[in-house]
Write an enzyme that holds these catalytic residues in place. Structure first.
Site, short mmCIF file in Angstrom:
data_model
loop_
_atom_site.label_atom_id
_atom_site.label_comp_id
_atom_site.label_asym_id
_atom_site.label_seq_id
_atom_site.Cartn_x
_atom_site.Cartn_y
_atom_site.Cartn_z
N ASP A 1 -65.63 20.54 -11.43
CA ASP A 1 -65.88 21.36 -10.23
C ASP A 1 -67.39 21.37 -9.98
O ASP A 1 -68.16 21.84 -10.80
CB ASP A 1 -65.36 22.78 -10.46
N ASP B 1 -64.74 19.01 -3.76
CA ASP B 1 -65.65 19.07 -4.91
C ASP B 1 -64.93 19.38 -6.22
O ASP B 1 -65.55 19.87 -7.16
CB ASP B 1 -66.76 20.10 -4.65
N GLU B 2 -63.67 19.06 -6.30
CA GLU B 2 -62.90 19.48 -7.46
C GLU B 2 -61.83 18.44 -7.80
O GLU B 2 -61.15 17.94 -6.91
CB GLU B 2 -62.21 20.80 -7.07
P1 TTP Z 1 -66.26 26.20 -4.20
O1 TTP Z 1 -66.02 25.19 -5.26
O2 TTP Z 1 -65.34 27.36 -4.13
O3 TTP Z 1 -67.70 26.80 -4.33
P2 TTP Z 1 -69.07 26.10 -4.62
O4 TTP Z 1 -68.91 24.67 -5.03
O5 TTP Z 1 -69.98 26.29 -3.44
O6 TTP Z 1 -69.64 26.97 -5.82
P3 TTP Z 1 -69.17 27.02 -7.34
O7 TTP Z 1 -70.39 26.60 -8.10
O8 TTP Z 1 -68.82 28.44 -7.55
O9 TTP Z 1 -68.03 26.08 -7.51
O10 TTP Z 1 -66.22 25.50 -2.81
C1 TTP Z 1 -66.68 24.17 -2.59
C2 TTP Z 1 -67.31 24.06 -1.24
O11 TTP Z 1 -66.38 24.47 -0.24
C3 TTP Z 1 -68.50 24.97 -1.06
O12 TTP Z 1 -69.71 24.36 -1.52
C4 TTP Z 1 -68.49 25.24 0.40
C5 TTP Z 1 -67.05 25.15 0.81
N1 TTP Z 1 -66.50 26.51 1.00
C6 TTP Z 1 -66.48 27.04 2.29
O13 TTP Z 1 -66.89 26.38 3.25
N2 TTP Z 1 -66.02 28.32 2.46
C7 TTP Z 1 -65.59 29.10 1.43
O14 TTP Z 1 -65.19 30.25 1.64
C8 TTP Z 1 -65.59 28.53 0.11
C9 TTP Z 1 -65.12 29.36 -1.06
C10 TTP Z 1 -66.06 27.24 -0.05
CA CA Z 2 -67.41 24.08 -6.65
#
Ligand code: TTP
Ligand code: CA
Length: 445
Positions: free
Chosen positions: A22, A135-136
């Site tokens: 992730d 991203d996962e």
């Molecule tokens: P996430 O993996 O939930 O968050 P992240 O990668 O930004 O942070 P983390 O380090 O906690 O994993 O989401 C991936 C991408 O998806 C994030 O960079 C932006 C997008 N996203 C949105 O556009 N809106 C949202 O509400 C969320 C949760 C994510």
């Molecule tokens: Ca993430």
């Protein structure tokens, strides 16, 4: 290396090894990739922060910005209150530039291209990759490493992503998908957590129930009413009470909380089976009612297969009889077909065996799928090629047929969402890597 190996009591090389990757604050990390001076400063990616704009939300915030209380999905106005823009702070004596951040608009095309580079590395490193979002991803790395070396393996993967693509990742490794996912989140950012076989239940014990696969906010609230707050509470709850309150899903989340999760990592776009199932309000032995339900499930499954260009070679049913006896029957055909009438007739045929029994739930499944374009097999040999398989008893689903699923949304009704129906949730098309680069020939070997 920043890995945190949880105390391990047993290392069983026979277990599957699943890695969940992730990316950290992904959109913000992408912005930093093309604008390195942003490194170390608070960065907010979102919409609606330009002068004259009033509406918008935060997509993500760098970890520095999160310290100011800015996070995903927050209204941009609330974010700006907590963390003003640098450009505004330099002109406003009431604001402190040191407590301001950089705001950047969402640029999906760019993030997709970075995501493609990351995916290319993941596919180079693992034979089976399930991309879950931009991203996962889950990786089945059982054959690439073992429990003694997996931490180093994962650290190298993280390094490879960082040095080749220039964005940070967190990785969780565990014998199950659900534990791997929680593990990747445990030590963010730049995290690496390995949960060894035998430690999964302990690992879950203190986590909030929301961290259990399949438990959404609504279910979490209902569980709270029952005095169940942690995954450990859920793992030691009375399964009958859970079943009564949440139906079959209650038993599923109970199992997940106990660290039991036999979902296999399967690539998106290639489900191993497609299924539909449906429960009756009251168990019934009415053959007409059962037959009607099976007919409509068969049509729905066959439709689904056709729409996915999937041919199937095995047609099966699931019959759940009170209290929770799961019976599955399946029949294999001589070759892969796309024949909706056959799904119905085989399913009804298999149902005959349960004549006179009370049934709580029925399901229809096609499996043994192939996706290659081409002629379907001749049905000539079908009659002579019966290869019925049968399993009986609680939880005795046919093994290894379903794809993996995302958590069923809270409050979902019965048509899909249970374990046997999971193939349906795993059939999105895979997104091909944006570019096929990477030069890591023997990395991961
Ligand atoms: P996430 O993996 O939930 O968050 P992240 O990668 O930004 O942070 P983390 O380090 O906690 O994993 O989401 C991936 C991408 O998806 C994030 O960079 C932006 C997008 N996203 C949105 O556009 N809106 C949202 O509400 C969320 C949760 C994510
Ligand atoms: Ca993430």
């Amino acid at each position: 290396m920043d890995g945190a190996r949880l105390p391990g009591t047993s290392v069983d090389d026979g277990d599957r090894i699943v890695a969940h990757v992730d990316m950290d604050c992904f959109y913000a990390a992408c912005e930093r990739r093309r604008e390195p001076p942003l490194e170390g400063d608070p960065v907010v990616v979102g919409m609606g922060f330009e002068p004259g704009e009033t509406h918008g939300a935060v997509a993500t915030a760098s970890y520095e910005a999160r310290e100011y209380g800015v996070d995903s999905a927050m209204a941009i106005s609330a974010a700006l209150e907590r963390l003003p823009r640098k450009v505004d702070a330099v002109d406003d004596p009431a604001l402190d530039v040191a407590d301001a951040g950089f705001y950047r608009p969402v640029d999906m095309e760019y993030y997709e291209s970075v995501s493609g580079r990351v995916r290319a590395i993941l596919h180079d490193c693992a034979p089976v990759v399930r991309e879950v979002s931009i991203d996962e991803a889950y990786l089945d790395v059982t054959d690439e490493t073992d429990w003694n070396t997996v931490e180093q393996w994962a650290a190298r993967l993280k390094d490879e992503i960082r040095s080749t693509v220039g964005v940070p990742a967190s990785v969780g490794v565990a014998p199950t998908m659900s534990a791997a996912k929680v593990a990747s989140d445990r030590d963010k950012p730049d995290g690496l957590v390995v949960v060894e076989p035998g430690d999964v239940r302990d690992f879950f014990a203190d986590l909030p129930v929301e961290d259990v696969h399949g438990v959404g906010p609504v279910t979490a609230e209902e569980l709270d009413d029952l005095g169940i707050e942690t995954a450990g509470d859920l793992a030691s709850a009375d399964p009958d009470v859970l079943e009564e309150r949440f139906g079959e899903r209650g038993l599923e989340i109970y199992s997940y909380a106990r660290g039991e999760d036999d979902r296999e990592v399967t690539p998106r776009g290639r489900p191993k089976s497609l299924s539909r199932e449906s429960a009756f309000t009251e168990a019934t032995d009415d053959r007409a009612e059962l037959g009607d339900r099976v007919r409509s499930l068969a049509a729905s499954v066959a439709d689904r297969a056709t729409s996915k260009d999937a041919l199937y070679q095995t047609i099966g049913i699931k019959v759940v009889t009170p209290p929770f006896d799961v019976n599955t029957r399946a029949r294999s055909l001589p070759g892969p077909v796309d024949e909706p009438e056959l799904v119905e007739s085989v399913a009804l045929d298999l149902l005959d065996e349960f004549e006179g029994q009370r049934v709580r739930k029925v399901g229809v499944r096609v499996s043994n799928l192939s996706f290659t374009a081409g002629e379907q097999a001749s049905l000539g040999g079908f009659e002579g090629a019966n290869d019925d398989t049968a399993t009986t008893g609680p939880g005795a689903d046919e093994v290894n047929d379903d794809g993996t699923s995302e958590p069923a949304p809270d409050g979902q009704v019965t048509l899909t969402g249970a374990a046997w129906a999971e193939g349906d949730a795993s059939d999105d098309a895979a997104t091909p890597p944006v570019d096929g680069q990477t030069t890591i020939d023997d990395f991961c070997k």
